[in-house]
Design an enzyme around this catalytic site. Sequence first.
Site, PDB file in Angstrom:
ATOM      1  N   GLU A   3      41.935 118.726   6.925  1.00 48.54           N
ATOM      2  CA  GLU A   3      41.699 119.081   5.599  1.00 48.54           C
ATOM      3  C   GLU A   3      40.566 119.890   5.287  1.00 48.54           C
ATOM      4  OE1 GLU A   3      42.332 115.021   4.188  1.00 48.54           O
ATOM      5  OE2 GLU A   3      40.780 115.504   3.009  1.00 48.54           O
ATOM      6  N   CYS A  25      37.002 112.503   1.415  1.00 45.81           N
ATOM      7  CA  CYS A  25      37.098 112.966   2.803  1.00 45.81           C
ATOM      8  C   CYS A  25      38.378 112.120   3.627  1.00 45.81           C
ATOM      9  CB  CYS A  25      35.979 112.362   3.450  1.00 45.81           C
ATOM     10  SG  CYS A  25      35.709 112.123   5.374  1.00 45.81           S
TER      11      CYS A  25
END
Length: 352
Positions: free
Chosen positions: A90, A340
């Site tokens: 990501e 995260c």
Amino acid sequence: MKILQDLSLTELKRELETIVEKMPRYRAEQVFKWANDYASFDEMNNIPKELRETLKENFIENPVKIEKELISKDGTKKYLLSLPDGNIVECVLMSYKYGNTICISTQVGCRMGCGFCATGIDGLVRNLTAGEMLSEILVINKHNGGTSTDRKITNIVLMGCGEPLDNYDNVVKFIKLISAKEGMNISQRNISLSTCGLADKIKQLADEDLGITLTISLHATTDEHRKKIMKVAKAFSLKELFFAINYYFNKTKRRIVFEYIELDINTNPDDAKRLKELCKGLSYHMNLIPMNATPHTIEENPALKPPTKEKSAAFWEELKKLGISATTRRTLGSDIAGACGQLRRSSLKKGE
Ligand code: SAH
Ligand code: SF4
């Protein structure tokens, strides 16, 4: 098959010379520019068709692809990106007054196993290559209307999935590639590398003579508390970590940034005093981070309990009183799984 974006201009020149006979010298420069514009081979319209065919046979076309884009109410954009082998990482693009900051991933997963982090929960799958990291930026730059000369990205933080210093060689190569004059030419001063604190690698990084900002995920002021939330604290004590940080600071003179997740155990008045003591001699800034959802419950790990609002406010006052420069990180994009590893994990779960 190789990744075009893994190569520096010099390496590309050498590579093309081995696969193409009698090529004018400027060809490699043209191909390099196209690679940094993230063009498909067919888009390379000043490259002869024959060479384009050769490129197709030897290189993967645009290795990183956007699988999903989520746009938050505050304008933050979060991307799920696929790599050539189908792995997913990501990336987040945040808009600030001074420009656009991209947060990129350096590994698929992570083996550091911090208790609060979703990326680390299944361990490390693999390292990203330098060209894959570069391509995260190139694909998002292009998707947002940018080119290598008209960039839509001004700042980079290595703060997505993975521990950058556990993928040392590729990360250093990536920093050189993204800051190359003939490529994206993003100043090393606009790049921050965040690490959980691999002291030996911090010293090595200091010797590379890069102009980047070092960010340390500190999260505690005693070894005892740090070990409760971060496995890396068992490998390196705070003393060893700060020795390395001081080495980096003295070598580069770059201000150090600390990340500090506010927890009940680390926001006592003594913590503020210890912070001041630990950071003596450094120029630094503290980023206080509210804890995002974690893979572990507080019953599983009581050390992850957040402070009360009052305690957090008192800690803030204490830092101010001690003259410590600190800000609470703006939580951008919290409505789109901001922290995260959270989005990647939720996509993995759906796929299971
Ligand atoms: N591996 C590097 C960079 C990636 S993690 C590092 O650890 O520094 C990026 C940042 O997100 C780190 O500061 C990390 O401590 C923080 N982080 C991870 N999980 C979090 C959570 N659940 N809530 C708040 N911050 C988190
Ligand atoms: Fe790895 Fe950083 Fe997550 Fe720790 S916080 S597990 S080092 S990605």
